[in-house]
Scaffold this motif. Structure first.
Motif, mmCIF file in Angstrom:
data_model
loop_
_atom_site.group_PDB
_atom_site.id
_atom_site.type_symbol
_atom_site.label_atom_id
_atom_site.label_comp_id
_atom_site.label_asym_id
_atom_site.label_seq_id
_atom_site.Cartn_x
_atom_site.Cartn_y
_atom_site.Cartn_z
ATOM 1 N N ILE A 97 90.928 101.765 -39.152
ATOM 2 C CA ILE A 97 91.303 100.558 -38.401
ATOM 3 C C ILE A 97 90.055 99.810 -37.937
ATOM 4 C CG2 ILE A 97 92.394 99.729 -36.283
ATOM 5 C CD1 ILE A 97 94.446 101.976 -36.596
ATOM 6 N N ILE A 98 89.083 100.543 -37.383
ATOM 7 C CA ILE A 98 87.859 99.903 -36.887
ATOM 8 C C ILE A 98 87.107 99.223 -38.019
ATOM 9 C CG2 ILE A 98 85.602 100.327 -35.838
ATOM 10 C CD1 ILE A 98 86.882 102.581 -34.233
ATOM 11 N N VAL A 99 86.948 99.929 -39.136
ATOM 12 C CA VAL A 99 86.234 99.362 -40.279
ATOM 13 C C VAL A 99 86.959 98.131 -40.805
ATOM 14 C CG1 VAL A 99 85.531 99.781 -42.664
ATOM 15 C CG2 VAL A 99 85.164 101.543 -40.933
ATOM 16 N N SER A 100 88.274 98.205 -40.893
ATOM 17 C CA SER A 100 89.055 97.072 -41.401
ATOM 18 C C SER A 100 88.913 95.850 -40.504
ATOM 19 C CB SER A 100 90.530 97.468 -41.521
ATOM 20 O OG SER A 100 90.688 98.555 -42.411
ATOM 21 N N VAL A 101 88.930 96.063 -39.184
ATOM 22 C CA VAL A 101 88.798 94.947 -38.242
ATOM 23 C C VAL A 101 87.429 94.292 -38.376
ATOM 24 C CG1 VAL A 101 88.635 94.349 -35.795
ATOM 25 C CG2 VAL A 101 90.485 95.829 -36.604
ATOM 26 N N VAL A 102 86.374 95.115 -38.445
ATOM 27 C CA VAL A 102 85.017 94.561 -38.559
ATOM 28 C C VAL A 102 84.862 93.773 -39.851
ATOM 29 C CG1 VAL A 102 82.569 95.144 -38.770
ATOM 30 C CG2 VAL A 102 83.994 96.342 -37.102
ATOM 31 N N LEU A 103 85.348 94.334 -40.956
ATOM 32 C CA LEU A 103 85.207 93.658 -42.243
ATOM 33 C C LEU A 103 86.047 92.386 -42.300
ATOM 34 C CD1 LEU A 103 85.196 96.677 -44.743
ATOM 35 C CD2 LEU A 103 83.253 95.371 -43.885
ATOM 36 N N ALA A 104 87.216 92.420 -41.672
ATOM 37 C CA ALA A 104 88.069 91.231 -41.678
ATOM 38 C C ALA A 104 87.522 90.144 -40.752
ATOM 39 C CB ALA A 104 89.490 91.612 -41.259
ATOM 40 N N TRP A 105 86.819 90.535 -39.692
ATOM 41 C CA TRP A 105 86.344 89.591 -38.689
ATOM 42 C C TRP A 105 85.124 88.805 -39.164
ATOM 43 C CZ3 TRP A 105 88.472 88.125 -34.174
ATOM 44 C CH2 TRP A 105 87.682 87.393 -33.290
ATOM 45 N N SER A 106 84.237 89.467 -39.897
ATOM 46 C CA SER A 106 82.974 88.829 -40.258
ATOM 47 C C SER A 106 82.718 88.918 -41.757
ATOM 48 C CB SER A 106 81.818 89.482 -39.491
ATOM 49 O OG SER A 106 80.587 88.906 -39.861
ATOM 50 N N ARG A 107 82.283 87.806 -42.310
ATOM 51 C CA ARG A 107 82.029 87.750 -43.744
ATOM 52 C C ARG A 107 80.738 88.477 -44.117
ATOM 53 N NH1 ARG A 107 81.600 81.891 -46.228
ATOM 54 N NH2 ARG A 107 83.758 81.900 -45.442
ATOM 55 N N GLU A 108 79.742 88.444 -43.235
ATOM 56 C CA GLU A 108 78.429 88.999 -43.575
ATOM 57 C C GLU A 108 78.481 90.499 -43.877
ATOM 58 O OE1 GLU A 108 76.082 87.854 -40.302
ATOM 59 O OE2 GLU A 108 76.167 85.713 -40.747
ATOM 60 N N PRO A 109 79.021 91.326 -42.971
ATOM 61 C CA PRO A 109 79.085 92.755 -43.316
ATOM 62 C C PRO A 109 80.022 93.028 -44.486
ATOM 63 C CG PRO A 109 80.277 92.331 -41.282
ATOM 64 C CD PRO A 109 79.525 91.076 -41.609
ATOM 65 N N ARG A 110 81.073 92.194 -44.614
ATOM 66 C CA ARG A 110 81.991 92.381 -45.743
ATOM 67 C C ARG A 110 81.262 92.156 -47.063
ATOM 68 N NH1 ARG A 110 85.713 89.275 -44.037
ATOM 69 N NH2 ARG A 110 85.307 87.383 -45.252
ATOM 70 N N ARG A 111 80.448 91.110 -47.092
ATOM 71 C CA ARG A 111 79.682 90.812 -48.298
ATOM 72 C C ARG A 111 78.632 91.896 -48.548
ATOM 73 N NH1 ARG A 111 77.094 85.126 -47.990
ATOM 74 N NH2 ARG A 111 79.317 84.560 -48.134
ATOM 75 N N ALA A 112 77.984 92.345 -47.466
ATOM 76 C CA ALA A 112 76.943 93.369 -47.611
ATOM 77 C C ALA A 112 77.525 94.685 -48.120
ATOM 78 C CB ALA A 112 76.232 93.586 -46.278
ATOM 79 N N VAL A 113 78.658 95.087 -47.543
ATOM 80 C CA VAL A 113 79.283 96.344 -47.960
ATOM 81 C C VAL A 113 79.776 96.249 -49.402
ATOM 82 C CG1 VAL A 113 81.244 97.880 -47.568
ATOM 83 C CG2 VAL A 113 79.911 97.046 -45.627
ATOM 84 N N ALA A 114 80.378 95.112 -49.764
ATOM 85 C CA ALA A 114 80.872 94.941 -51.138
ATOM 86 C C ALA A 114 79.724 94.999 -52.136
ATOM 87 C CB ALA A 114 81.619 93.614 -51.259
ATOM 88 N N SER A 115 78.619 94.330 -51.793
ATOM 89 C CA SER A 115 77.455 94.353 -52.682
ATOM 90 C C SER A 115 76.865 95.752 -52.783
ATOM 91 C CB SER A 115 76.398 93.368 -52.169
ATOM 92 O OG SER A 115 75.223 93.441 -52.945
ATOM 93 N N TRP A 116 76.822 96.447 -51.641
ATOM 94 C CA TRP A 116 76.267 97.806 -51.627
ATOM 95 C C TRP A 116 77.123 98.759 -52.450
ATOM 96 C CZ3 TRP A 116 78.286 102.326 -49.321
ATOM 97 C CH2 TRP A 116 77.396 103.408 -49.278
ATOM 98 N N LEU A 117 78.443 98.632 -52.351
ATOM 99 C CA LEU A 117 79.333 99.518 -53.101
ATOM 100 C C LEU A 117 79.199 99.323 -54.606
ATOM 101 C CD1 LEU A 117 82.593 99.383 -50.945
ATOM 102 C CD2 LEU A 117 81.023 101.306 -51.200
ATOM 103 N N GLN A 118 78.782 98.137 -55.028
ATOM 104 C CA GLN A 118 78.614 97.863 -56.451
ATOM 105 C C GLN A 118 77.254 98.316 -56.975
ATOM 106 O OE1 GLN A 118 79.599 93.735 -57.348
ATOM 107 N NE2 GLN A 118 81.189 93.743 -55.773
ATOM 108 N N SER A 119 76.401 98.779 -56.083
ATOM 109 C CA SER A 119 75.062 99.210 -56.480
ATOM 110 C C SER A 119 75.077 100.690 -56.865
ATOM 111 C CB SER A 119 74.081 98.998 -55.326
ATOM 112 O OG SER A 119 74.373 99.907 -54.261
ATOM 113 N N PRO A 120 74.058 101.161 -57.587
ATOM 114 C CA PRO A 120 73.973 102.591 -57.911
ATOM 115 C C PRO A 120 73.955 103.478 -56.673
ATOM 116 C CG PRO A 120 72.446 101.333 -59.272
ATOM 117 C CD PRO A 120 72.990 100.382 -58.246
#
Length: 360
Positions: A97-120
């Motif tokens: 729930i906490i992670v979902s709220v943070v990612l839904a609230w702000s684009r910056e960490p959402r973009r950072a996490v998505a980019s990081w997950l696509q990395s090796p």
């Protein structure tokens, strides 16, 4: 879970310190070097992915990390002074729930996490977490107390073919180490990271108690001579060069058999000839191998039984290492084979090559 902070007791520096929960096959501590470097690799992978407002995004990512850390509280059996968290499933729900709220609230960490997950690094990090979860087995325990049931391993064991055949789920720790090592590689791409890695490797190498070539002579079998202290690919070169020229279909058995210190060496030497080898070593031993082992130990007292066991092993050729036996027992074993009609093909000092049947 505590197995990952339990080091092997034979380590000189860490064996008496990192001992959170000692138990059989439970020393899964991967080492400080790859753990620290893996964490540096994960952190480095986030650099450049936070976009504008990096400090704010970094704080939000830190919240995500702390939320995920909530799951460790029940897994480790930690008792907090104010908040009581004992359910793993409930902790995972809160973290989600906490992670979902943070990612839904702000684009910056959402973009950072998505980019990081696509990395090796993201891939190997997820691989590490998955392997850790699998290594817990079907029921998760912390200090001998069950904290969650069933674990993710239970689902794979029930529904995915092959997983129910894994004798010790904790062996997934090897995949943990592999993924950590791969992640650690991304931390040494800079001169600073390489310097840190070199220092850690130097310090942790001091914890190794014995050299790789050291040999224990505490054998379980009688009548065996101490092996040399060192192993080399050049040992018995003539013998294994000859074995490598045996016909296709040849299956080798080396005597003495059944003592791990000897069988492991035969496996090492097999890289010189690549013939199928009856000798072997693992955490488990087939009943047929046990029977063969004990029968051959009694070859001089019960020669008929030993010969039948030898024929049933599917071996076509036998190597007798006289020097590996005490006194004249090695020569007596070679004479026993001759008395049974085994054909001696070659001799290299005290090593004799016999053929007991034709190759298929």
């Amino acid at each position: 879970m505590y197995a990952y902070v339990t080091a092997d007791e034979n380590l000189r520096l860490l064996g008496s310190v990192v001992r959170a929960w000692p138990k059989a096959e439970g020393s899964l501590f991967p080492g400080f070097t790859i753990t620290v470097l893996a964490l540096l690799g994960v952190g480095r992978a986030f650099q450049g992915r936070l976009g504008p407002g990096p400090k704010r995004a970094a704080r939000q990512v830190a919240v995500i990390v702390l939320a995920c850390a909530i799951v460790l509280v029940p897994l480790l059996g930690i008792r907090l002074p104010i908040v009581k968290i004992t359910s793993v499933s409930r902790a995972m729900l809160v973290a989600t729930i906490i992670v979902s709220v943070v990612l839904a609230w702000s684009r910056e960490p959402r973009r950072a996490v998505a980019s990081w997950l696509q990395s090796p690094v993201g891939f190997f990090t997820l691989g590490t977490l998955f392997a850790i979860a699998m290594s817990f087995g079907p029921v998760i325990h912390a200090r001998g107390r069950m904290v969650a049931q069933p674990g993710i391993y239970a689902a794979f064991s029930d529904w995915v073919p092959g997983f129910d055949g894994i004798r010790v789920p904790a062996r997934f720790a090897m995949i943990v180490t592999l993924c950590l090592s791969s992640t650690a590689a991304f931390a040494i791409r800079t001169s600073t990271g390489a310097a840190i890695a070199g220092t850690l490797i130097l310090l942790e190498s001091l914890a190794v108690p014995i050299s790789v070539n050291a040999n224990s002579t505490e054998y379980t079998q009688p009548h065996l001579a101490p092996l040399p202290d060192r192993v080399s690919i050049h040992d018995a070169e003539e013998l294994y060069a000859y074995v490598s020229q045996l016909p296709d279909g040849a299956v080798l058995l080396e005597l003495p058999l059944g003592e791990p210190a000897f069988d492991i060496r035969y496996m090492f030497y097999s890289t010189r000839h690549w013939k199928p080898l009856v000798n072997g070593y693992s955490g488990g031993m087939p009943e047929e191998y046990n029977t063969l082992n004990f029968s051959l130990q009694d070859a001089l007292d019960r020669p008929d039984r030993a010969w039948q066991a030898l024929l049933q092993s599917d071996a076509t050729h036998v190597v007798v290492h006289e020097a590996f036996y005490e006194e004249r027992r090695g020569r007596a074993i070679a004479d026993w084979l001759r008395s049974r009609g085994a054909q001696e093909l070659a001799s290299f000092g005290g090593d004799h090559v016999f053929q007991i049947r034709h190759s298929n």
